[in-house]
Motif scaffolding. Structure first.
Motif, short mmCIF file in Angstrom:
data_model
loop_
_atom_site.label_atom_id
_atom_site.label_comp_id
_atom_site.label_asym_id
_atom_site.label_seq_id
_atom_site.Cartn_x
_atom_site.Cartn_y
_atom_site.Cartn_z
N GLN A 128 -23.35 6.85 -9.31
CA GLN A 128 -23.83 8.42 -10.51
C GLN A 128 -25.18 8.58 -9.32
OE1 GLN A 128 -21.89 9.63 -12.26
NE2 GLN A 128 -19.95 7.97 -11.94
N GLY A 129 -25.56 8.21 -8.24
CA GLY A 129 -27.19 9.25 -8.10
C GLY A 129 -28.15 8.19 -8.20
N ALA A 130 -28.28 7.46 -9.09
CA ALA A 130 -29.18 7.34 -9.77
C ALA A 130 -30.43 6.19 -8.62
CB ALA A 130 -29.10 6.22 -10.81
N TRP A 131 -31.68 6.53 -9.06
CA TRP A 131 -32.33 5.66 -8.04
C TRP A 131 -32.73 4.43 -8.79
CZ3 TRP A 131 -36.23 7.20 -4.20
CH2 TRP A 131 -35.51 8.53 -3.10
N VAL A 132 -32.26 2.80 -7.59
CA VAL A 132 -32.08 2.13 -9.11
C VAL A 132 -33.32 1.34 -8.60
CG1 VAL A 132 -31.08 -0.24 -9.04
CG2 VAL A 132 -29.80 2.15 -8.36
N LEU A 133 -34.76 0.41 -9.66
CA LEU A 133 -35.27 -0.05 -9.42
C LEU A 133 -35.50 -1.23 -9.81
CD1 LEU A 133 -37.84 2.81 -10.14
CD2 LEU A 133 -36.67 2.77 -7.76
N CYS A 134 -35.12 -1.78 -9.11
CA CYS A 134 -35.07 -3.42 -9.04
C CYS A 134 -36.30 -4.25 -9.79
CB CYS A 134 -33.58 -4.26 -8.39
SG CYS A 134 -32.98 -5.60 -9.36
N ASP A 135 -36.98 -5.38 -10.40
CA ASP A 135 -37.72 -5.94 -10.49
C ASP A 135 -37.24 -7.28 -10.11
OD1 ASP A 135 -40.59 -7.56 -11.05
OD2 ASP A 135 -40.44 -6.76 -13.10
N ARG A 136 -37.24 -7.58 -8.68
CA ARG A 136 -36.64 -8.85 -8.10
C ARG A 136 -35.41 -8.76 -7.35
NH1 ARG A 136 -40.91 -12.86 -7.57
NH2 ARG A 136 -41.57 -13.34 -9.17
N PHE A 137 -35.17 -9.47 -6.54
CA PHE A 137 -33.75 -9.14 -6.08
C PHE A 137 -33.59 -10.58 -4.86
CE2 PHE A 137 -29.55 -7.58 -3.43
CZ PHE A 137 -28.71 -7.42 -4.90
N ALA A 138 -32.83 -9.82 -4.01
CA ALA A 138 -32.53 -11.61 -3.53
C ALA A 138 -33.51 -12.49 -2.86
CB ALA A 138 -31.31 -11.45 -2.64
N ASP A 139 -34.53 -11.77 -2.28
CA ASP A 139 -35.49 -11.80 -1.24
C ASP A 139 -35.81 -13.44 -3.15
OD1 ASP A 139 -35.41 -9.90 0.93
OD2 ASP A 139 -36.03 -9.10 0.08
N SER A 140 -35.86 -12.90 -4.19
CA SER A 140 -36.60 -14.24 -4.56
C SER A 140 -35.83 -15.68 -4.88
CB SER A 140 -36.74 -12.91 -6.12
OG SER A 140 -37.57 -12.55 -6.23
N SER A 141 -35.17 -15.22 -4.45
CA SER A 141 -34.23 -16.70 -4.56
C SER A 141 -34.92 -17.25 -2.96
CB SER A 141 -32.41 -16.83 -4.29
OG SER A 141 -32.23 -15.72 -5.56
N ARG A 142 -34.64 -16.75 -1.85
CA ARG A 142 -35.18 -17.23 -0.46
C ARG A 142 -35.97 -17.44 -0.52
NH1 ARG A 142 -32.47 -16.42 4.24
NH2 ARG A 142 -30.32 -14.74 3.99
N ALA A 143 -37.45 -17.06 -1.46
CA ALA A 143 -38.75 -17.22 -1.50
C ALA A 143 -38.89 -18.20 -2.76
CB ALA A 143 -39.43 -16.04 -2.51
#
Ligand code: TYD
Length: 225
Positions: A97-112
């Motif tokens: 829908q054209g939004a800017w999706v800003l995500c507080d943590r994503f897959a890098d948190s699992s790796r870390a």
């Protein structure tokens, strides 16, 4: 990431924020969201684990430490279960829908957290990323870096001020948090195009300015309200 989606609307942008405990991520992701909204952009501010209703259920389970006894591989599987739902129900539809999706943590948190800090093999995340995330990695990841002793003091002050209980990962020892920090720095080095490190040991305003500069440069935005 595809510039156009099926419905002909320009596809939005996906940005994640990462870092250890007390780095100030959540404040910065909110400030960026407010800045973009003030410029008239549609934004979605979301978080992991969580975001979608199923994701939030899994979040409670994980952060209360109910999965801890099953081990870090089991925790990883649940973080990715929440991620799958979050992507399908919230992130991808909003990008379309054209939004800017800003995500507080994503897959890098699992790796870390589960990888670098808890010892789960990197191959587990390569496989889970392939299955769950695929082409849908964030276009930009902002890692807010902070020395562990400063971060721990911030967390303790916040807990005292807000009367919050210590959650599953905050309660880990200093060595865990050192491995975590090193893990994020390694992820940044291995994904230099996608990741940018910002020094979190400066004022909130200064960090926000650096975040904005990074986003404006990366996506060619002009700051006119
Ligand atoms: P949260 O209260 O959102 O922490 P923070 O304010 O530090 O972001 O809790 C999320 C916790 O879950 C945090 O300790 C990091 C951890 N986590 C993982 O261990 N693996 C993951 O994949 C994700 C997304 C989070």
């Amino acid at each position: 990431m595809m510039p156009f989606s099926k419905n002909g609307i320009d596809r939005g942008h996906f940005i994640s924020f990462e870092g250890g405990e007390g780095a100030g991520k959540s404040t910065q992701v909110r400030l960026l969201s407010e800045h973009l909204a003030a410029l008239g952009y549609k934004t979605l501010l979301t978080r992991e684990p969580g975001g979608s209703p199923l994701g939030e259920k899994i979040r409670r389970f994980l952060l209360e430490g109910k999965v801890k006894d099953y081990g870090a591989v089991a925790e990883s599987l649940l973080f990715y279960t929440a991620r799958l739902d979050h992507l399908e129900k919230l992130i991808l539809p909003n990008l379309e829908q054209g939004a800017w999706v800003l995500c507080d943590r994503f897959a890098d948190s699992s790796r870390a957290y589960q990888g670098a800090a808890s010892g789960v093999d990197e191959g587990v995340f390569d496989a889970l990323d392939r299955i769950v995330v695929g082409e849908n990695q964030p276009e930009l990841t902002i890692i807010i870096d902070l020395p562990v002793d400063i971060a721990m003091k911030r967390v303790a002050a916040r807990q005292q001020q807000d009367g919050l209980e210590v959650d599953r990962f905050e309660s880990e020892d200093m060595q865990f948090h050192e491995r975590l920090r090193a893990g994020f720095l390694k992820i940044a080095a291995a994904n230099a195009k996608r990741c940018i490190i910002i020094d979190g040991n400066q004022s909130r305003e200064k960090v926000a300015e650096l975040v904005w500069q990074t986003v404006a440069e990366r996506f060619g935005l002009e700051d006119v309200v």
